[in-house]
Design a protein around this motif. Structure first.
Motif, PDB file in Angstrom:
ATOM      1  N   ARG A 172       0.848  -1.186   0.000  1.00 15.56           N
ATOM      2  CA  ARG A 172       0.000   0.000   0.000  1.00 15.56           C
ATOM      3  C   ARG A 172       0.888   1.242   0.000  1.00 15.56           C
ATOM      4  O   ARG A 172       1.783   1.384   0.832  1.00 15.56           O
ATOM      5  N   VAL A 173       0.631   2.091  -0.986  1.00 13.75           N
ATOM      6  CA  VAL A 173       1.425   3.306  -1.129  1.00 13.75           C
ATOM      7  C   VAL A 173       0.485   4.502  -1.188  1.00 13.75           C
ATOM      8  O   VAL A 173      -0.712   4.355  -1.486  1.00 13.75           O
ATOM      9  N   ASN A 174       1.021   5.644  -0.910  1.00 15.75           N
ATOM     10  CA  ASN A 174       0.253   6.890  -0.941  1.00 15.75           C
ATOM     11  C   ASN A 174       0.611   7.691  -2.187  1.00 15.75           C
ATOM     12  O   ASN A 174       1.793   7.826  -2.536  1.00 15.75           O
ATOM     13  N   ASP A 175      -0.423   8.178  -2.856  1.00 14.54           N
ATOM     14  CA  ASP A 175      -0.193   9.080  -3.982  1.00 14.54           C
ATOM     15  C   ASP A 175      -1.102  10.298  -3.831  1.00 14.54           C
ATOM     16  O   ASP A 175      -1.708  10.513  -2.776  1.00 14.54           O
ATOM     17  N   GLY A 176      -1.224  11.066  -4.884  1.00 14.78           N
ATOM     18  CA  GLY A 176      -1.989  12.294  -4.786  1.00 14.78           C
ATOM     19  C   GLY A 176      -3.458  12.082  -4.491  1.00 14.78           C
ATOM     20  O   GLY A 176      -4.119  12.943  -3.886  1.00 14.78           O
ATOM     21  N   SER A 177      -4.003  10.920  -4.893  1.00 17.21           N
ATOM     22  CA  SER A 177      -5.429  10.656  -4.678  1.00 17.21           C
ATOM     23  C   SER A 177      -5.703   9.863  -3.412  1.00 17.21           C
ATOM     24  O   SER A 177      -6.849   9.531  -3.137  1.00 17.21           O
ATOM     25  N   GLY A 178      -4.659   9.524  -2.668  1.00 17.18           N
ATOM     26  CA  GLY A 178      -4.851   8.765  -1.441  1.00 17.18           C
ATOM     27  C   GLY A 178      -4.041   7.485  -1.431  1.00 17.18           C
ATOM     28  O   GLY A 178      -3.081   7.330  -2.190  1.00 17.18           O
ATOM     29  N   SER A 179      -4.447   6.558  -0.591  1.00 17.27           N
ATOM     30  CA  SER A 179      -3.741   5.295  -0.455  1.00 17.27           C
ATOM     31  C   SER A 179      -4.260   4.290  -1.477  1.00 17.27           C
ATOM     32  O   SER A 179      -5.474   4.124  -1.641  1.00 17.27           O
ATOM     33  N   VAL A 180      -3.334   3.632  -2.179  1.00 13.92           N
ATOM     34  CA  VAL A 180      -3.704   2.647  -3.199  1.00 13.92           C
ATOM     35  C   VAL A 180      -2.919   1.367  -2.963  1.00 13.92           C
ATOM     36  O   VAL A 180      -1.821   1.374  -2.404  1.00 13.92           O
ATOM     37  N   ASP A 181      -3.506   0.252  -3.402  1.00 13.22           N
ATOM     38  CA  ASP A 181      -2.889  -1.066  -3.259  1.00 13.22           C
ATOM     39  C   ASP A 181      -2.283  -1.451  -4.604  1.00 13.22           C
ATOM     40  O   ASP A 181      -2.998  -1.566  -5.600  1.00 13.22           O
ATOM     41  N   LEU A 182      -0.953  -1.672  -4.643  1.00  3.35           N
ATOM     42  CA  LEU A 182      -0.262  -1.963  -5.893  1.00  3.35           C
ATOM     43  C   LEU A 182       0.618  -3.191  -5.735  1.00  3.35           C
ATOM     44  O   LEU A 182       1.056  -3.530  -4.626  1.00  3.35           O
ATOM     45  N   ALA A 183       0.868  -3.870  -6.872  1.00  2.00           N
ATOM     46  CA  ALA A 183       1.856  -4.944  -6.892  1.00  2.00           C
ATOM     47  C   ALA A 183       3.250  -4.332  -6.884  1.00  2.00           C
ATOM     48  O   ALA A 183       3.458  -3.185  -7.287  1.00  2.00           O
ATOM     49  N   MET A 184       4.241  -5.117  -6.439  1.00  2.00           N
ATOM     50  CA  MET A 184       5.590  -4.580  -6.291  1.00  2.00           C
ATOM     51  C   MET A 184       6.156  -4.099  -7.622  1.00  2.00           C
ATOM     52  O   MET A 184       6.829  -3.067  -7.689  1.00  2.00           O
ATOM     53  N   TYR A 185       5.877  -4.825  -8.724  1.00  2.00           N
ATOM     54  CA  TYR A 185       6.404  -4.374 -10.008  1.00  2.00           C
ATOM     55  C   TYR A 185       5.756  -3.050 -10.434  1.00  2.00           C
ATOM     56  O   TYR A 185       6.393  -2.235 -11.118  1.00  2.00           O
ATOM     57  N   GLU A 186       4.518  -2.815 -10.018  1.00  2.00           N
ATOM     58  CA  GLU A 186       3.883  -1.533 -10.307  1.00  2.00           C
ATOM     59  C   GLU A 186       4.530  -0.417  -9.485  1.00  2.00           C
ATOM     60  O   GLU A 186       4.676   0.724  -9.960  1.00  2.00           O
ATOM     61  N   VAL A 187       4.899  -0.742  -8.259  1.00  2.00           N
ATOM     62  CA  VAL A 187       5.568   0.247  -7.409  1.00  2.00           C
ATOM     63  C   VAL A 187       6.914   0.637  -8.020  1.00  2.00           C
ATOM     64  O   VAL A 187       7.291   1.821  -8.044  1.00  2.00           O
ATOM     65  N   VAL A 188       7.662  -0.355  -8.533  1.00  2.00           N
ATOM     66  CA  VAL A 188       8.963  -0.074  -9.133  1.00  2.00           C
ATOM     67  C   VAL A 188       8.811   0.823 -10.357  1.00  2.00           C
ATOM     68  O   VAL A 188       9.547   1.799 -10.533  1.00  2.00           O
ATOM     69  N   CYS A 189       7.840   0.517 -11.215  1.00  2.00           N
ATOM     70  CA  CYS A 189       7.599   1.339 -12.405  1.00  2.00           C
ATOM     71  C   CYS A 189       7.191   2.753 -12.020  1.00  2.00           C
ATOM     72  O   CYS A 189       7.657   3.740 -12.610  1.00  2.00           O
ATOM     73  N   ARG A 190       6.343   2.861 -11.015  1.00  2.00           N
ATOM     74  CA  ARG A 190       5.895   4.183 -10.592  1.00  2.00           C
ATOM     75  C   ARG A 190       7.053   4.978  -9.987  1.00  2.00           C
ATOM     76  O   ARG A 190       7.181   6.188 -10.223  1.00  2.00           O
ATOM     77  N   SER A 191       7.894   4.314  -9.221  1.00  2.00           N
ATOM     78  CA  SER A 191       9.033   4.996  -8.632  1.00  2.00           C
ATOM     79  C   SER A 191       9.983   5.500  -9.715  1.00  2.00           C
ATOM     80  O   SER A 191      10.520   6.623  -9.629  1.00  2.00           O
ATOM     81  N   LEU A 192      10.181   4.686 -10.757  1.00  2.00           N
ATOM     82  CA  LEU A 192      11.059   5.088 -11.853  1.00  2.00           C
ATOM     83  C   LEU A 192      10.522   6.325 -12.560  1.00  2.00           C
ATOM     84  O   LEU A 192      11.251   7.296 -12.799  1.00  2.00           O
ATOM     85  N   THR A 193       9.241   6.314 -12.895  1.00  2.00           N
ATOM     86  CA  THR A 193       8.670   7.453 -13.611  1.00  2.00           C
ATOM     87  C   THR A 193       8.590   8.694 -12.708  1.00  2.00           C
ATOM     88  O   THR A 193       8.758   9.816 -13.192  1.00  2.00           O
TER      89      THR A 193
END
Length: 315
Positions: free
Chosen positions: A63-84
């Motif tokens: 679970r990570v926090n973004d501009g719209s609130g807390s969202v549940d993501l897979a680890m590979y999605e977290v890595v892609c989001r962190s990169l961008t």
């Protein structure tokens, strides 16, 4: 100065003779060790604990926090989001890596799209050849006055749109599909006979008769063209209504019983887009009056309850 056992002096650059290399004898009798074989992808292709751990970690939800609130993501999605995110903040290395990955993604998407188009073209060519083949079989059988040995699909039921390269097979594709469409025909016949009986007795309301009338169309459009009655349904309906009332009631009972016997344990026939278009056009007034939000909801309810299905807004 000390001396060796052979009385030779010992000292700097004068080791004992028994420790020196012997003439004619190798100083490395085992030889040079063999070079290690490099590890290839074939050696690592088998499952391992590390592979399992990597797969599990890749799919792990966080679970990570973004501009719209807390969202549940897979680890590979977290890595892609962190990169961008890092690239958007001006990290040159992250920008370079993101652009590289996006270019590779576009390349793979293009390759997949090309493969899909090639596969669709091969299937389209096969369907065209199938229609020609079946037309030849039926033409040869017509001269003998009998149906071909392998009649399915009928060439008139292989519908091809050359411009868009879309195709659709109406009715059975082979003998394995025939029992399902025989059941569809039995349902159509039972509902059509019941409509004639209701019109003859005038017991049901206009809404009920409209529902039965639309339901037999629902089954009729699924059938191969030579089994359909929609083109001459008015004549067939008048013929049934002119029969004796007792015979018509008996026919309805027989047709309903046959449909019950042929009904499969579970309905698994997927309706194609063309059939959905025809059915939606025919049943749109009924669906609006009956209170069903979509044809899919109506279809699900009908297969659950049969002819006794509820109508939310029936009056």
């Amino acid at each position: 100065m000390s001396t060796d056992w052979d009385d030779k002096p010992l000292g700097y650059k004068k080791p004992p003779s028994w420790t020196r290399f012997q003439k004619g004898q190798s100083g490395n009798p085992r030889g040079r060790p063999r070079k290690q074989k490099p590890i290839t992808s074939a050696d690592t292709a088998s499952p391992s604990l590390l592979d399992d751990a990597l797969r599990k970690e890749r799919e792990r939800r966080v679970r990570v926090n973004d501009g719209s609130g807390s969202v549940d993501l897979a680890m590979y999605e977290v890595v892609c989001r962190s990169l961008t995110n890092n690239a958007a903040k001006g990290d040159v290395r992250a920008q370079r890596e993101a652009l590289k990955l996006w270019r590779e993604l576009e390349l793979r998407d293009g390759q997949r799209e090309q493969a899909d188009q090639e596969q669709k073209q091969r299937v389209f060519q096969y369907i065209c050849s199938l229609k020609e083949q079946q037309a030849g079989k039926w033409a040869a059988a017509a001269k003998s006055g009998v149906d071909p040995v392998d009649p399915w699909p009928h060439p008139d039921d292989v519908l091809i749109e050359s411009g868009t390269r879309h195709w659709h097979i109406r009715g059975p594709y082979d003998e394995r599909d025939v029992p399902y469409f025989v059941y569809c025909r039995a349902e159509r016949d039972a509902l059509f006979a019941r409509l004639a009986l209701d019109l003859r007795e005038r017991k049901d309301s206009e809404f009920d008769r409209a529902s039965i009338g639309d339901l037999w169309v629902f089954w009729d459009v699924r059938l191969p063209k030579r089994w359909q009655i929609i083109d001459h349904c008015e004549v067939d309906l008048m013929t049934l209504m002119m029969a004796r009332l007792g015979d018509l009631r008996a026919l309805v009972a027989v047709q309903c019983g046959r449909a019950d016997e042929l009904r499969p344990p579970s309905f698994s026939g997927a309706m194609d887009k063309e059939t959905y278009r025809v059915v939606n056009s025919a049943m749109k007034p009924l669906l609006q009056r009956g209170g069903y939000r979509s044809f899919a909801e109506f279809e699900k309810t009908y297969h659950q309850f049969g002819e006794g299905m509820p109508w939310p807004k029936a009056s």
